[in-house]
Write an enzyme that holds these catalytic residues in place. Sequence first.
Site, PDB file in Angstrom:
ATOM      1  N   LYS A 128     -32.419 -13.662 -24.690  1.00 48.99           N
ATOM      2  CA  LYS A 128     -32.439 -13.123 -23.322  1.00 48.99           C
ATOM      3  C   LYS A 128     -31.059 -12.593 -22.915  1.00 48.99           C
ATOM      4  O   LYS A 128     -30.949 -11.502 -22.382  1.00 48.99           O
ATOM      5  CB  LYS A 128     -32.880 -14.215 -22.316  1.00 48.99           C
ATOM      6  CG  LYS A 128     -34.247 -14.823 -22.615  1.00 48.99           C
ATOM      7  CD  LYS A 128     -34.691 -15.795 -21.533  1.00 48.99           C
ATOM      8  CE  LYS A 128     -33.785 -17.008 -21.345  1.00 48.99           C
ATOM      9  NZ  LYS A 128     -33.811 -17.962 -22.482  1.00 48.99           N
TER      10      LYS A 128
ATOM     11  N   ARG B 258     -34.205 -29.253 -24.328  1.00 41.33           N
ATOM     12  CA  ARG B 258     -34.288 -27.957 -23.622  1.00 41.33           C
ATOM     13  C   ARG B 258     -35.602 -27.263 -23.948  1.00 41.33           C
ATOM     14  O   ARG B 258     -36.233 -26.648 -23.084  1.00 41.33           O
ATOM     15  CB  ARG B 258     -33.097 -27.078 -24.007  1.00 41.33           C
ATOM     16  CG  ARG B 258     -31.799 -27.598 -23.377  1.00 41.33           C
ATOM     17  CD  ARG B 258     -30.579 -27.051 -24.076  1.00 41.33           C
ATOM     18  NE  ARG B 258     -30.380 -25.642 -23.867  1.00 41.33           N
ATOM     19  CZ  ARG B 258     -29.642 -24.866 -24.668  1.00 41.33           C
ATOM     20  NH1 ARG B 258     -29.058 -25.381 -25.748  1.00 41.33           N
ATOM     21  NH2 ARG B 258     -29.487 -23.595 -24.406  1.00 41.33           N
TER      22      ARG B 258
ATOM     23  N   ARG C 240     -37.176 -21.002 -13.803  1.00 39.46           N
ATOM     24  CA  ARG C 240     -37.555 -21.931 -14.869  1.00 39.46           C
ATOM     25  C   ARG C 240     -38.612 -22.923 -14.411  1.00 39.46           C
ATOM     26  O   ARG C 240     -39.052 -23.752 -15.219  1.00 39.46           O
ATOM     27  CB  ARG C 240     -36.334 -22.721 -15.307  1.00 39.46           C
ATOM     28  CG  ARG C 240     -35.646 -22.184 -16.582  1.00 39.46           C
ATOM     29  CD  ARG C 240     -34.422 -23.033 -16.777  1.00 39.46           C
ATOM     30  NE  ARG C 240     -33.896 -23.150 -18.090  1.00 39.46           N
ATOM     31  CZ  ARG C 240     -32.877 -22.432 -18.577  1.00 39.46           C
ATOM     32  NH1 ARG C 240     -32.365 -21.449 -17.901  1.00 39.46           N
ATOM     33  NH2 ARG C 240     -32.386 -22.703 -19.762  1.00 39.46           N
TER      34      ARG C 240
ATOM     35  N   ARG D 225     -21.045 -24.665 -27.862  1.00 40.52           N
ATOM     36  CA  ARG D 225     -21.619 -25.091 -26.567  1.00 40.52           C
ATOM     37  C   ARG D 225     -22.150 -26.503 -26.673  1.00 40.52           C
ATOM     38  O   ARG D 225     -22.927 -26.807 -27.579  1.00 40.52           O
ATOM     39  CB  ARG D 225     -22.768 -24.141 -26.203  1.00 40.52           C
ATOM     40  CG  ARG D 225     -22.483 -23.294 -25.003  1.00 40.52           C
ATOM     41  CD  ARG D 225     -23.592 -22.326 -24.779  1.00 40.52           C
ATOM     42  NE  ARG D 225     -24.769 -22.950 -24.190  1.00 40.52           N
ATOM     43  CZ  ARG D 225     -25.808 -22.275 -23.742  1.00 40.52           C
ATOM     44  NH1 ARG D 225     -25.821 -20.958 -23.842  1.00 40.52           N
ATOM     45  NH2 ARG D 225     -26.832 -22.896 -23.214  1.00 40.52           N
TER      46      ARG D 225
ATOM     47  N   ARG E  30     -25.282 -20.796 -33.407  1.00 40.32           N
ATOM     48  CA  ARG E  30     -24.526 -20.598 -32.163  1.00 40.32           C
ATOM     49  C   ARG E  30     -23.578 -21.769 -31.910  1.00 40.32           C
ATOM     50  O   ARG E  30     -22.469 -21.582 -31.420  1.00 40.32           O
ATOM     51  CB  ARG E  30     -25.493 -20.411 -30.987  1.00 40.32           C
ATOM     52  CG  ARG E  30     -24.799 -19.958 -29.714  1.00 40.32           C
ATOM     53  CD  ARG E  30     -25.772 -19.405 -28.707  1.00 40.32           C
ATOM     54  NE  ARG E  30     -26.459 -20.454 -27.991  1.00 40.32           N
ATOM     55  CZ  ARG E  30     -27.381 -20.233 -27.034  1.00 40.32           C
ATOM     56  NH1 ARG E  30     -27.741 -18.999 -26.741  1.00 40.32           N
ATOM     57  NH2 ARG E  30     -27.950 -21.230 -26.417  1.00 40.32           N
TER      58      ARG E  30
HETATM   59  P1  AMP Z   1     -29.138 -21.464 -20.348  1.00 41.74           P
HETATM   60  O1  AMP Z   1     -27.804 -20.882 -20.675  1.00 41.74           O
HETATM   61  O2  AMP Z   1     -30.002 -20.537 -19.532  1.00 41.74           O
HETATM   62  O3  AMP Z   1     -29.865 -21.988 -21.560  1.00 41.74           O
HETATM   63  O4  AMP Z   1     -28.878 -22.713 -19.390  1.00 41.74           O
HETATM   64  C1  AMP Z   1     -28.101 -23.830 -19.813  1.00 41.74           C
HETATM   65  C2  AMP Z   1     -28.453 -25.037 -18.974  1.00 41.74           C
HETATM   66  O5  AMP Z   1     -28.163 -24.780 -17.598  1.00 41.74           O
HETATM   67  C3  AMP Z   1     -29.929 -25.443 -18.987  1.00 41.74           C
HETATM   68  O6  AMP Z   1     -30.264 -26.247 -20.104  1.00 41.74           O
HETATM   69  C4  AMP Z   1     -30.032 -26.212 -17.665  1.00 41.74           C
HETATM   70  O7  AMP Z   1     -29.438 -27.486 -17.751  1.00 41.74           O
HETATM   71  C5  AMP Z   1     -29.152 -25.364 -16.751  1.00 41.74           C
HETATM   72  N1  AMP Z   1     -29.931 -24.273 -16.118  1.00 41.74           N
HETATM   73  C6  AMP Z   1     -29.733 -22.920 -16.290  1.00 41.74           C
HETATM   74  N2  AMP Z   1     -30.597 -22.224 -15.553  1.00 41.74           N
HETATM   75  C7  AMP Z   1     -31.380 -23.127 -14.911  1.00 41.74           C
HETATM   76  C8  AMP Z   1     -32.484 -23.024 -14.027  1.00 41.74           C
HETATM   77  N3  AMP Z   1     -32.974 -21.818 -13.644  1.00 41.74           N
HETATM   78  N4  AMP Z   1     -33.038 -24.172 -13.556  1.00 41.74           N
HETATM   79  C9  AMP Z   1     -32.559 -25.371 -13.912  1.00 41.74           C
HETATM   80  N5  AMP Z   1     -31.536 -25.557 -14.764  1.00 41.74           N
HETATM   81  C10 AMP Z   1     -30.934 -24.438 -15.264  1.00 41.74           C
END
Ligand code: AMP
Length: 187
Positions: A13, A144, A88, A133, A127
């Site tokens: 994404k 996740r 989400r 990360r 990654r």
């Molecule tokens: P991402 O980079 O989108 O995979 O987000 C990393 C982490 O940030 C996720 O595993 C959640 O802990 C938090 N996070 C990001 N976006 C959201 C969202 N829309 N709702 C809840 N938690 C989020």
Amino acid sequence: MNLILFGPPAAGKGTQAKKLVAERGYIQLSTGDMLRAARSSGSELGVKVAGIMDSGGLVSDEIVIALIDEQLESNPEAAGFIFDGFPRTIPQAEALDKLLESRGTKVDNVIRLKVDDEALMQRIIKRFEEEGRSDDNPESFRKRLDAYNAQTAPLLPIYAEQGKLTEVDGMQSIEVVSSEISQVLGA
Ligand code: AMP
């Protein structure tokens, strides 16, 4: 033009959002990036969400909705937004509809990047080696993925029902995925 890039973590994404920013001038709104920025800045919010993020859980709806509201508010002239990693949950999707409606706009397209779990795990391992990360370790990643399946995937039939959903095979090369997204969005 408001587009949701939908898919599990590591589906591509962020990569595709960045291409659309470069090609079309849209603004990428990645809640994951915003939360990571809050953590690096050492803000109160960053401290609050660090543990949840590292364990692979979801941050509260209230927090991420406020972050999106703030960005919509500060970019009134945007040509379009690409929502990456948001919404989400069902409450987040409902809040997004309201936030956009109050600004006279709406979600136009939802593009789902489909990638199988084994390929996702391989991407995450790579990654983690490259970027380090803290939530890209196998245990957090499994959580996740579970959060995606339990709380995020239920949005798919809702967007399908609204006639907004298109699926793209995210196992293809970055270039092919990008050209298929362009076909969906049109000129
Ligand atoms: P991402 O980079 O989108 O995979 O987000 C990393 C982490 O940030 C996720 O595993 C959640 O802990 C938090 N996070 C990001 N976006 C959201 C969202 N829309 N709702 C809840 N938690 C989020």
